[in-house]
Scaffold this motif. Sequence first.
Motif, PDB file in Angstrom:
ATOM      1  N   UNK A   1       0.797  -1.176  -0.132  1.00  0.00           N
ATOM      2  CA  UNK A   1      -0.104   0.069   0.107  1.00  0.00           C
ATOM      3  C   UNK A   1       0.725   1.153  -0.076  1.00  0.00           C
ATOM      4  N   UNK A   2       2.004   1.160   0.609  1.00  0.00           N
ATOM      5  CA  UNK A   2       2.729   2.409   0.726  1.00  0.00           C
ATOM      6  C   UNK A   2       3.373   2.606  -0.660  1.00  0.00           C
ATOM      7  N   UNK A   3       3.286   1.814  -1.362  1.00  0.00           N
ATOM      8  CA  UNK A   3       3.908   2.125  -3.051  1.00  0.00           C
ATOM      9  C   UNK A   3       2.404   2.510  -3.883  1.00  0.00           C
TER      10      UNK A   3
ATOM     11  N   UNK B   1       3.938  -2.141 -14.018  1.00  0.00           N
ATOM     12  CA  UNK B   1       5.470  -2.067 -14.021  1.00  0.00           C
ATOM     13  C   UNK B   1       5.894  -0.895 -14.313  1.00  0.00           C
ATOM     14  N   UNK B   2       5.245  -0.240 -15.720  1.00  0.00           N
ATOM     15  CA  UNK B   2       5.663   0.920 -15.925  1.00  0.00           C
ATOM     16  C   UNK B   2       5.349   2.264 -15.052  1.00  0.00           C
ATOM     17  N   UNK B   3       4.253   2.023 -14.272  1.00  0.00           N
ATOM     18  CA  UNK B   3       4.028   2.845 -13.165  1.00  0.00           C
ATOM     19  C   UNK B   3       5.087   2.751 -11.902  1.00  0.00           C
ATOM     20  N   UNK B   4       5.249   1.499 -11.592  1.00  0.00           N
ATOM     21  CA  UNK B   4       6.219   1.392 -10.557  1.00  0.00           C
ATOM     22  C   UNK B   4       7.604   2.006 -10.897  1.00  0.00           C
ATOM     23  N   UNK B   5       8.084   1.824 -11.907  1.00  0.00           N
ATOM     24  CA  UNK B   5       9.446   2.274 -12.386  1.00  0.00           C
ATOM     25  C   UNK B   5       9.207   4.042 -12.543  1.00  0.00           C
ATOM     26  N   UNK B   6       8.081   4.421 -12.629  1.00  0.00           N
ATOM     27  CA  UNK B   6       8.000   5.944 -12.690  1.00  0.00           C
ATOM     28  C   UNK B   6       7.768   6.486 -11.323  1.00  0.00           C
ATOM     29  N   UNK B   7       7.494   5.649 -10.536  1.00  0.00           N
ATOM     30  CA  UNK B   7       7.343   5.930  -8.865  1.00  0.00           C
ATOM     31  C   UNK B   7       8.936   5.698  -8.376  1.00  0.00           C
ATOM     32  N   UNK B   8       9.809   5.455  -9.062  1.00  0.00           N
ATOM     33  CA  UNK B   8      11.244   5.493  -8.509  1.00  0.00           C
ATOM     34  C   UNK B   8      11.655   3.882  -8.277  1.00  0.00           C
ATOM     35  N   UNK B   9      10.688   2.826  -8.750  1.00  0.00           N
ATOM     36  CA  UNK B   9      11.159   1.806  -8.094  1.00  0.00           C
ATOM     37  C   UNK B   9      11.356   1.052  -9.405  1.00  0.00           C
ATOM     38  N   UNK B  10      12.760   1.261  -9.964  1.00  0.00           N
ATOM     39  CA  UNK B  10      13.304   0.633 -10.976  1.00  0.00           C
ATOM     40  C   UNK B  10      13.506  -0.866 -10.751  1.00  0.00           C
TER      41      UNK B  10
ATOM     42  N   UNK C   1      14.076  -4.571  -2.954  1.00  0.00           N
ATOM     43  CA  UNK C   1      12.470  -4.802  -2.105  1.00  0.00           C
ATOM     44  C   UNK C   1      11.694  -5.311  -3.193  1.00  0.00           C
ATOM     45  N   UNK C   2      10.894  -6.387  -2.690  1.00  0.00           N
ATOM     46  CA  UNK C   2       9.595  -6.941  -3.411  1.00  0.00           C
ATOM     47  C   UNK C   2       8.721  -6.030  -3.559  1.00  0.00           C
ATOM     48  N   UNK C   3       8.391  -5.421  -4.704  1.00  0.00           N
ATOM     49  CA  UNK C   3       7.610  -4.376  -4.915  1.00  0.00           C
ATOM     50  C   UNK C   3       6.011  -4.832  -5.399  1.00  0.00           C
ATOM     51  N   UNK C   4       6.124  -6.342  -5.819  1.00  0.00           N
ATOM     52  CA  UNK C   4       4.852  -6.934  -6.347  1.00  0.00           C
ATOM     53  C   UNK C   4       4.962  -8.480  -6.391  1.00  0.00           C
ATOM     54  N   UNK C   5       3.779  -9.197  -6.247  1.00  0.00           N
ATOM     55  CA  UNK C   5       3.717 -10.538  -6.173  1.00  0.00           C
ATOM     56  C   UNK C   5       2.624 -10.897  -7.016  1.00  0.00           C
ATOM     57  N   UNK C   6       2.803 -11.476  -8.012  1.00  0.00           N
ATOM     58  CA  UNK C   6       1.554 -11.833  -9.056  1.00  0.00           C
ATOM     59  C   UNK C   6       1.203 -13.193  -8.938  1.00  0.00           C
TER      60      UNK C   6
END
Length: 262
Positions: free
Chosen positions: A169-171, A188-197, A239-244
């Motif tokens: 949630x914090x992401x 994934x594109x949004x995650x990278x835009x948020x700084x999580x390359x 950091x694990x930023x997503x689990x699918x």
Amino acid sequence: MTTDVVGQLARLDPTSDRAVFRQIADSLRDAIERGRLGEGDKLPSEAQLVNHFGVARMTVRNALQLLQTEGLVIAEHGKGVFVRPRPPVRRLASDRFARRHRKQGKAAFIAEAEQAGVKPEVDSLVVKQEAPPKEIAARLGSTRKVLARHRRYLHEGRPVETATSYIPLDIAQGTQIAEPNPGPGGIYARLEELGHELDHFDEEVRSRMPLPEETRALQLNAGTPVIHLVRTAFDTDGRAVEVCDTIMAADAFILGYRLPAR
């Protein structure tokens, strides 16, 4: 065509200790594997098989049921038994998350479907906050609520895959990731835009028979297994930023991998 096929089916071996219905199934399976019966072709009728093998109708039905259980054929009520179509989509695990696809505005599912020449579609989408399952929480390193994106994918109108992405949630909270449409390139594109390359993905794949709710969601025929794939996305900070968590109809996919030799 089926008349020609019947004539090519191996006769029963009366000296074999293998059950008669299994011998019949072996003969039909061989015809499928050798291409005498192709994808979508109708198998010889029960009457034709009874006449050819000189057995009771129930014996033939047991043989056909065995092939259905193996996932080689499907029965259509009032029409007959047909060879099951082969997997139409090759999922290239080593390529599908390449950054170039995101830069082209394509999420992974769309990219792989287009490469396979089929029309992708999402017909069910639910985005909500929820407590993650224990296994997912362990992968994310937190038991707190997450943003979950539940969806079902179709190829040419056929349900082939369900997937749920779990994002901390914090992401995700208050971002486009929490919207039904996350925008070009997907989450994934949004995650990278948020700084999580994104640095890498870990995937675990196993095959099993489906749960009742999975059978309903994917409209699976009897004997069709599923591929259960769990993928964890890590950023460059580790950091694990997503689990699918993904369930795929096993008869709708081929998993392709390119592995380095050194």
